[in-house]
Scaffold this motif. Structure first.
Motif, PDB file in Angstrom:
ATOM      1  N   TYR A  42      -9.953 -15.837 133.381  1.00  0.00           N
ATOM      2  CA  TYR A  42     -10.540 -15.704 132.000  1.00  0.00           C
ATOM      3  C   TYR A  42     -10.910 -14.233 131.731  1.00  0.00           C
ATOM      4  O   TYR A  42     -10.789 -13.871 130.645  1.00  0.00           O
ATOM      5  N   ARG A  43     -11.864 -13.849 132.410  1.00  0.00           N
ATOM      6  CA  ARG A  43     -12.343 -12.450 132.147  1.00  0.00           C
ATOM      7  C   ARG A  43     -11.177 -11.169 132.022  1.00  0.00           C
ATOM      8  O   ARG A  43     -11.055 -10.448 131.044  1.00  0.00           O
ATOM      9  N   PRO A  44     -10.108 -11.374 133.029  1.00  0.00           N
ATOM     10  CA  PRO A  44      -9.139 -10.436 132.651  1.00  0.00           C
ATOM     11  C   PRO A  44      -8.163 -10.726 131.308  1.00  0.00           C
ATOM     12  O   PRO A  44      -7.769  -9.554 130.848  1.00  0.00           O
ATOM     13  N   ILE A  45      -8.150 -11.922 131.280  1.00  0.00           N
ATOM     14  CA  ILE A  45      -7.346 -12.055 129.923  1.00  0.00           C
ATOM     15  C   ILE A  45      -8.088 -11.881 128.735  1.00  0.00           C
ATOM     16  O   ILE A  45      -7.599 -11.048 127.661  1.00  0.00           O
ATOM     17  N   SER A  46      -9.360 -11.979 128.689  1.00  0.00           N
ATOM     18  CA  SER A  46     -10.179 -11.537 127.504  1.00  0.00           C
ATOM     19  C   SER A  46     -10.157 -10.027 127.428  1.00  0.00           C
ATOM     20  O   SER A  46     -10.298  -9.332 126.475  1.00  0.00           O
ATOM     21  N   SER A  47     -10.418  -9.293 128.693  1.00  0.00           N
ATOM     22  CA  SER A  47     -10.500  -7.937 128.753  1.00  0.00           C
ATOM     23  C   SER A  47      -9.104  -7.398 128.100  1.00  0.00           C
ATOM     24  O   SER A  47      -9.207  -6.486 127.213  1.00  0.00           O
ATOM     25  N   TYR A  48      -7.838  -8.160 128.323  1.00  0.00           N
ATOM     26  CA  TYR A  48      -6.744  -7.504 127.831  1.00  0.00           C
ATOM     27  C   TYR A  48      -6.671  -7.750 126.398  1.00  0.00           C
ATOM     28  O   TYR A  48      -6.090  -6.917 125.811  1.00  0.00           O
ATOM     29  N   LEU A  49      -7.088  -8.770 125.940  1.00  0.00           N
ATOM     30  CA  LEU A  49      -6.896  -9.282 124.548  1.00  0.00           C
ATOM     31  C   LEU A  49      -7.756  -8.272 123.669  1.00  0.00           C
ATOM     32  O   LEU A  49      -7.365  -7.671 122.529  1.00  0.00           O
ATOM     33  N   GLU A  50      -8.965  -8.022 124.318  1.00  0.00           N
ATOM     34  CA  GLU A  50      -9.997  -6.947 123.466  1.00  0.00           C
ATOM     35  C   GLU A  50      -9.358  -5.580 123.593  1.00  0.00           C
ATOM     36  O   GLU A  50      -9.396  -4.942 122.703  1.00  0.00           O
ATOM     37  N   THR A  51      -8.779  -5.151 124.772  1.00  0.00           N
ATOM     38  CA  THR A  51      -8.263  -3.850 124.880  1.00  0.00           C
ATOM     39  C   THR A  51      -7.007  -3.698 123.865  1.00  0.00           C
ATOM     40  O   THR A  51      -6.753  -2.818 123.111  1.00  0.00           O
ATOM     41  N   ARG A  52      -6.264  -4.948 123.713  1.00  0.00           N
ATOM     42  CA  ARG A  52      -4.973  -4.735 122.794  1.00  0.00           C
ATOM     43  C   ARG A  52      -5.541  -4.560 121.246  1.00  0.00           C
ATOM     44  O   ARG A  52      -4.987  -3.972 120.572  1.00  0.00           O
ATOM     45  N   ASN A  53      -6.609  -5.358 120.982  1.00  0.00           N
ATOM     46  CA  ASN A  53      -7.000  -5.339 119.526  1.00  0.00           C
ATOM     47  C   ASN A  53      -7.744  -3.800 119.358  1.00  0.00           C
ATOM     48  O   ASN A  53      -7.461  -3.189 118.339  1.00  0.00           O
ATOM     49  N   LEU A  55      -6.603  -0.867 120.846  1.00  0.00           N
ATOM     50  CA  LEU A  55      -5.510  -0.098 120.671  1.00  0.00           C
ATOM     51  C   LEU A  55      -4.947  -0.189 119.336  1.00  0.00           C
ATOM     52  O   LEU A  55      -4.543   0.695 118.667  1.00  0.00           O
ATOM     53  N   ALA A  56      -4.684  -1.484 118.845  1.00  0.00           N
ATOM     54  CA  ALA A  56      -4.330  -1.412 117.440  1.00  0.00           C
ATOM     55  C   ALA A  56      -5.022  -0.943 116.550  1.00  0.00           C
ATOM     56  O   ALA A  56      -4.390  -0.320 115.411  1.00  0.00           O
ATOM     57  N   THR A  57      -6.525  -0.997 116.574  1.00  0.00           N
ATOM     58  CA  THR A  57      -7.194  -0.382 115.695  1.00  0.00           C
ATOM     59  C   THR A  57      -7.052   1.204 115.738  1.00  0.00           C
ATOM     60  O   THR A  57      -7.250   1.957 114.752  1.00  0.00           O
ATOM     61  N   SER A  58      -7.119   1.643 117.113  1.00  0.00           N
ATOM     62  CA  SER A  58      -6.858   3.113 117.492  1.00  0.00           C
ATOM     63  C   SER A  58      -5.759   3.637 116.642  1.00  0.00           C
ATOM     64  O   SER A  58      -5.630   4.855 116.122  1.00  0.00           O
ATOM     65  N   ARG A  59      -4.586   2.692 116.640  1.00  0.00           N
ATOM     66  CA  ARG A  59      -3.383   3.121 116.547  1.00  0.00           C
ATOM     67  C   ARG A  59      -3.463   3.286 114.574  1.00  0.00           C
ATOM     68  O   ARG A  59      -2.852   4.349 114.300  1.00  0.00           O
ATOM     69  N   ALA A  60      -4.094   2.303 114.176  1.00  0.00           N
ATOM     70  CA  ALA A  60      -4.266   2.587 112.693  1.00  0.00           C
ATOM     71  C   ALA A  60      -5.070   3.766 112.315  1.00  0.00           C
ATOM     72  O   ALA A  60      -4.685   4.169 111.241  1.00  0.00           O
ATOM     73  N   ASP A  61      -6.069   4.118 113.022  1.00  0.00           N
ATOM     74  CA  ASP A  61      -6.976   5.315 112.922  1.00  0.00           C
ATOM     75  C   ASP A  61      -6.028   6.504 112.894  1.00  0.00           C
ATOM     76  O   ASP A  61      -6.058   7.267 112.221  1.00  0.00           O
TER      77      ASP A  61
END
Length: 122
Positions: A42-53, A55-61
């Motif tokens: 659970y924790r690694p998957i949730s961390s992965y999803l949060e990091t992916r989000n 990263l998408a925000t940073s790319r937009a910035d």
């Protein structure tokens, strides 16, 4: 024979009962293993999803900052010409040596009065 029949009947019940218990135990183990796996992942998957989000925000910035940089570079190229510098200087009130500065007040009131028809147009 009656004694033997009594012995066989309970023996069959005993043979089926441990199988049901083993099935329940196997199902319980399977559920426990799945539960532990879910808990551990659970924790690694949730961390992965949060990091992916993130990263998408940073790319937009980054993309928006690239657009701003290109716009600023264009403004820099345009503002380094002599004409644009003179225009900006006059806009903030500077005059060339030998020129006179005239300050005209009441232009907004004059424009509203003109549109209202108080002044005759030439």
């Amino acid at each position: 024979m009656a004694g033997r029949a009594r012995e066989k009947a309970p023996a069959k019940k005993r043979a089926t009962r441990p199988q049901i218990g083993r099935r329940r135990l196997r199902a319980l183990w399977a559920v426990a293993i799945v539960g532990i796996s879910v808990y551990l992942y659970y924790r690694p998957i949730s961390s992965y999803l949060e990091t992916r989000n993130d990263l998408a925000t940073s790319r937009a910035d980054v993309e928006s900052l690239r657009l701003v940089k290109a716009e600023l570079e264009l403004r820099l190229v345009n503002s380094t010409s002599v004409d644009s510098i003179e225009r900006e200087a006059r806009r903030i009130g500077y005059v060339r040596p030998g020129e006179r500065l005239f300050v005209v007040k009441g232009i907004p009131a004059w424009r509203t009065a003109r549109t209202a028809g108080r002044y005759d147009r030439p």
